[in-house]
Design a protein around this motif. Structure first.
Motif, PDB file in Angstrom:
ATOM      1  N   HIS A 135      86.171  11.283 -49.324  1.00  0.00           N
ATOM      2  CA  HIS A 135      85.572  12.036 -50.440  1.00  0.00           C
ATOM      3  C   HIS A 135      85.252  11.037 -51.551  1.00  0.00           C
ATOM      4  N   LEU A 136      83.967  10.908 -51.872  1.00  0.00           N
ATOM      5  CA  LEU A 136      83.542  10.000 -52.927  1.00  0.00           C
ATOM      6  C   LEU A 136      82.664  10.746 -53.926  1.00  0.00           C
ATOM      7  N   GLN A 137      83.059  10.667 -55.188  1.00  0.00           N
ATOM      8  CA  GLN A 137      82.246  11.247 -56.262  1.00  0.00           C
ATOM      9  C   GLN A 137      81.908  10.157 -57.266  1.00  0.00           C
ATOM     10  N   THR A 138      80.624   9.966 -57.519  1.00  0.00           N
ATOM     11  CA  THR A 138      80.166   9.016 -58.538  1.00  0.00           C
ATOM     12  C   THR A 138      79.154   9.744 -59.419  1.00  0.00           C
ATOM     13  N   SER A 139      79.650  10.485 -60.395  1.00  0.00           N
ATOM     14  CA  SER A 139      78.808  11.265 -61.304  1.00  0.00           C
ATOM     15  C   SER A 139      78.722  10.588 -62.667  1.00  0.00           C
ATOM     16  N   TYR A 140      77.608  10.825 -63.374  1.00  0.00           N
ATOM     17  CA  TYR A 140      77.404  10.286 -64.721  1.00  0.00           C
ATOM     18  C   TYR A 140      77.510   8.755 -64.743  1.00  0.00           C
ATOM     19  N   CYS A 141      77.056   8.120 -63.667  1.00  0.00           N
ATOM     20  CA  CYS A 141      77.122   6.653 -63.576  1.00  0.00           C
ATOM     21  C   CYS A 141      75.761   5.996 -63.787  1.00  0.00           C
TER      22      CYS A 141
ATOM     23  N   ASN B 230      83.738   7.164 -42.560  1.00  0.00           N
ATOM     24  CA  ASN B 230      84.615   8.331 -42.491  1.00  0.00           C
ATOM     25  C   ASN B 230      84.278   9.374 -43.550  1.00  0.00           C
ATOM     26  N   LEU B 231      83.223   9.117 -44.333  1.00  0.00           N
ATOM     27  CA  LEU B 231      82.892   9.975 -45.465  1.00  0.00           C
ATOM     28  C   LEU B 231      82.536  11.386 -44.997  1.00  0.00           C
ATOM     29  N   ARG B 232      83.194  12.365 -45.635  1.00  0.00           N
ATOM     30  CA  ARG B 232      82.931  13.772 -45.345  1.00  0.00           C
ATOM     31  C   ARG B 232      82.313  14.500 -46.539  1.00  0.00           C
ATOM     32  N   LYS B 233      82.589  14.017 -47.726  1.00  0.00           N
ATOM     33  CA  LYS B 233      82.043  14.642 -48.930  1.00  0.00           C
ATOM     34  C   LYS B 233      81.518  13.559 -49.861  1.00  0.00           C
ATOM     35  N   LEU B 234      80.237  13.649 -50.198  1.00  0.00           N
ATOM     36  CA  LEU B 234      79.597  12.679 -51.086  1.00  0.00           C
ATOM     37  C   LEU B 234      78.966  13.420 -52.256  1.00  0.00           C
ATOM     38  N   ASP B 235      79.421  13.095 -53.466  1.00  0.00           N
ATOM     39  CA  ASP B 235      78.940  13.752 -54.686  1.00  0.00           C
ATOM     40  C   ASP B 235      78.252  12.710 -55.560  1.00  0.00           C
TER      41      ASP B 235
ATOM     42  N   GLU C 217      79.512  17.604 -46.775  1.00  0.00           N
ATOM     43  CA  GLU C 217      79.089  18.104 -48.081  1.00  0.00           C
ATOM     44  C   GLU C 217      78.334  17.008 -48.826  1.00  0.00           C
ATOM     45  N   LEU C 218      77.140  17.350 -49.308  1.00  0.00           N
ATOM     46  CA  LEU C 218      76.307  16.396 -50.044  1.00  0.00           C
ATOM     47  C   LEU C 218      75.836  17.063 -51.330  1.00  0.00           C
ATOM     48  N   ASN C 219      76.249  16.506 -52.462  1.00  0.00           N
ATOM     49  CA  ASN C 219      75.888  17.051 -53.774  1.00  0.00           C
ATOM     50  C   ASN C 219      74.958  16.077 -54.480  1.00  0.00           C
ATOM     51  N   LEU C 220      73.713  16.492 -54.677  1.00  0.00           N
ATOM     52  CA  LEU C 220      72.700  15.660 -55.332  1.00  0.00           C
ATOM     53  C   LEU C 220      72.132  16.362 -56.552  1.00  0.00           C
ATOM     54  N   SER C 221      72.884  17.278 -57.116  1.00  0.00           N
ATOM     55  CA  SER C 221      72.383  18.057 -58.245  1.00  0.00           C
ATOM     56  C   SER C 221      72.186  17.190 -59.491  1.00  0.00           C
ATOM     57  N   ASP C 222      71.233  17.606 -60.322  1.00  0.00           N
ATOM     58  CA  ASP C 222      70.936  16.944 -61.590  1.00  0.00           C
ATOM     59  C   ASP C 222      70.563  15.475 -61.389  1.00  0.00           C
ATOM     60  N   ASN C 223      69.545  15.269 -60.545  1.00  0.00           N
ATOM     61  CA  ASN C 223      68.955  13.939 -60.363  1.00  0.00           C
ATOM     62  C   ASN C 223      67.448  14.060 -60.592  1.00  0.00           C
ATOM     63  N   HIS C 224      66.682  13.085 -60.103  1.00  0.00           N
ATOM     64  CA  HIS C 224      65.230  13.096 -60.281  1.00  0.00           C
ATOM     65  C   HIS C 224      64.498  13.148 -58.942  1.00  0.00           C
ATOM     66  N   LEU C 225      65.088  13.819 -57.966  1.00  0.00           N
ATOM     67  CA  LEU C 225      64.482  13.894 -56.641  1.00  0.00           C
ATOM     68  C   LEU C 225      63.227  14.757 -56.665  1.00  0.00           C
ATOM     69  N   GLU C 226      62.198  14.300 -55.962  1.00  0.00           N
ATOM     70  CA  GLU C 226      60.956  15.062 -55.849  1.00  0.00           C
ATOM     71  C   GLU C 226      60.717  15.558 -54.433  1.00  0.00           C
TER      72      GLU C 226
ATOM     73  N   GLN D  24      72.015  16.979 -38.798  1.00  0.00           N
ATOM     74  CA  GLN D  24      71.747  18.221 -38.081  1.00  0.00           C
ATOM     75  C   GLN D  24      73.027  18.852 -37.555  1.00  0.00           C
ATOM     76  N   LYS D  25      73.983  18.012 -37.174  1.00  0.00           N
ATOM     77  CA  LYS D  25      75.214  18.516 -36.566  1.00  0.00           C
ATOM     78  C   LYS D  25      76.391  18.565 -37.531  1.00  0.00           C
ATOM     79  N   SER D  26      76.314  17.834 -38.646  1.00  0.00           N
ATOM     80  CA  SER D  26      77.495  17.718 -39.510  1.00  0.00           C
ATOM     81  C   SER D  26      77.377  18.441 -40.842  1.00  0.00           C
ATOM     82  N   LEU D  27      76.189  18.486 -41.444  1.00  0.00           N
ATOM     83  CA  LEU D  27      76.061  18.946 -42.834  1.00  0.00           C
ATOM     84  C   LEU D  27      76.293  20.449 -42.947  1.00  0.00           C
ATOM     85  N   ARG D  28      77.252  20.825 -43.809  1.00  0.00           N
ATOM     86  CA  ARG D  28      77.583  22.232 -44.044  1.00  0.00           C
ATOM     87  C   ARG D  28      77.155  22.708 -45.429  1.00  0.00           C
ATOM     88  N   SER D  29      77.196  21.831 -46.404  1.00  0.00           N
ATOM     89  CA  SER D  29      76.893  22.215 -47.785  1.00  0.00           C
ATOM     90  C   SER D  29      75.954  21.187 -48.412  1.00  0.00           C
ATOM     91  N   LEU D  30      74.882  21.685 -49.049  1.00  0.00           N
ATOM     92  CA  LEU D  30      73.891  20.804 -49.677  1.00  0.00           C
ATOM     93  C   LEU D  30      73.500  21.378 -51.031  1.00  0.00           C
TER      94      LEU D  30
END
Length: 424
Positions: free
Chosen positions: A168-174, A188-193, A214-223, A235-241
């Motif tokens: 589980h790795l979270q790097t927010s406001y960086c 081994n990463l299962r959750k990336l924020d 789990e992949l959290n990409l909220s509040d970025n500049h993705l287009e 396709q086989k692993s991602l449960r939450s986006l």
């Protein structure tokens, strides 16, 4: 020379005694040590006292930092390395009769370590520097951290790598403007924020994180969301986006191949449409796409079975009374061929037909009868109560409405006439 991994030492005498091993490894540090005269006072076979001393294997855990020492020279019965690329291997010793089972290791480090162990077994000089026979420091076990949360620039590691075993790795406001490639080595990463940064584009190599759930990409500049990610192991692993608070206008058709998705957040983007094959997300239970620019929903939206749905604040249009007719008789060769390929599920790809034809087939529309159409169809809209696809529905507007327009396609005039009651 050191290796960080999980270790289970199994005695081969246990089955004969009617006993079973625990079946679970523990975090450990394996050290290839140079034996000291004190620890090995006798001369080596075929050599004289004072010559090169053989290496030994020291296995230390957090509870036993002094560790257990195993002789290596001419003491290994067999190596089991079939799954070494997955970070797994087993070393079978002659004395004591044990199997040392290694798992969750860095595959590259594991291969190097096993090569050195083989040399030690043969009595050859080990090219890598050997450590002194000493207790392992507590700091060594910090590399086994499975969770790391960083919420400011000053705490972001610039001069050292992330712990390899992070789950589980979270790097927010960086202030990140791109995904740090060092993160993509965390197998081994299962959750990336990565929320609350300035990321504009996602590397396709995120798809190499085979355990990512789990992949959290909220509040970025993705287009956009990469087609390559839709074709990856996600396709086989991602449960939450979570893609909320970005600048995404549309998701690719291939997005619907992420069929293990359970929770999808798309709030506060610039979405003008859902992928028209969204009904293929059969495991989806929570969908939030509030504050976008959706004029209507695709017909396959009716195939969803949700527990929670939030489409508040979209610019839904009123259903049109008259249909849009784009029928052509007889069908063009392209239309007829495309319908045949899709109806008969004939495999296709850019190695067989031109890429632009593959795109046409990927974006073919599905008639309410189940057949396909490319550019020859009739289009109609109707209103759907969202409670028909979700148990809990957030109101779509301030007037208390729970209905939204749905667009449907018909491959022929007959299909349209047969469905007129639905479109009233």
């Amino acid at each position: 020379m050191k290796l960080h991994c999980e270790v289970e030492v199994i005695s081969r005498h246990l089955p004969a005694l009617g006993l079973r091993n625990r079946g679970k490894g523990v975090r450990a540090v394996l050290v290839l040590c140079q034996q000291t005269p004190k620890s090995q006072p006798w001369p080596q076979a075929g050599g004289e006292r004072g010559g090169p001393r053989p290496a030994c294997l020291l296995i230390s855990t957090l509870k036993d930092k002094h560790g257990t020492r195993y002789e290596l020279k001419e003491n290994i019965e067999q190596f089991f390395t079939k799954f070494v690329d997955e970070g797994k291997a087993t070393v079978r010793l002659k004395t004591p009769p044990v199997d040392i089972c290694l798992s969750k290791a860095n595959s590259i480090s594991l291969k190097s370590f096993l090569s050195a162990v083989r040399l030690a077994h043969r009595g050859c000089d080990v090219e890598a520097p050997l450590s002194a026979l000493a207790p392992v420091k507590t700091s060594e076990f910090e590399k086994f951290k499975t969770k790391m949360v960083i919420t400011s620039k000053k705490d972001y590691p610039l001069s050292k790598n992330f712990p390899y075993y992070l789950e589980h790795l979270q790097t927010s406001y960086c202030g990140l403007v791109r995904v740090d490639m060092r993160m993509l080595c965390l197998k081994n990463l299962r959750k990336l924020d990565l929320s609350h940064n300035h990321i504009k584009k996602l590397p396709a190599t995120i798809g190499d994180l085979i355990y990512l759930q789990e992949l959290n990409l909220s509040d970025n500049h993705l287009e956009s969301f990469s087609v390559a990610l839709c074709h990856s192991t996600l396709q086989k692993s991602l449960r939450s986006l979570d893609l909320s608070k970005n600048k995404i206008k549309a998701l690719p058709v291939q997005f619907c191949q992420l069929r293990e998705l359970i929770d999808l957040k798309l709030d506060c983007n610039e979405l003008i449409r859902f992928p028209f094959k969204i009904g293929q997300l059969t495991n989806l239970r929570f969908l939030s796409a509030a504050q976008n620019k959706l004029p209507f929903l695709p017909s396959e939206f009716k195939n969803l079975s949700l527990e929670y749905l939030d489409l508040f604040g979209n610019t839904f249009e009123q259903p049109k009374v008259l249909p849009v007719i784009m029928l052509q008789m007889p069908l063009t060769l392209l239309e007829s061929s495309a319908r045949t390929i899709l109806h008969n599920r004939i495999p296709y790809g850019s190695h067989i037909i031109p890429f632009h034809l593959c795109q046409d087939l990927d974006t073919a529309k599905t008639c309410v009868c189940g057949r396909f159409c490319l550019s020859c169809f009739t289009q109609g809209t109707t209103s759907m109560n969202l409670h028909s696809v979700a148990h809990t529905v957030v109101l779509v507007d301030n007037m208390g409405g729970t209905e939204a327009p749905v667009i449907s396609y018909f491959c022929s005039l007959g299909c349209y006439i047969n469905s007129c009651d639905m479109l009233k």
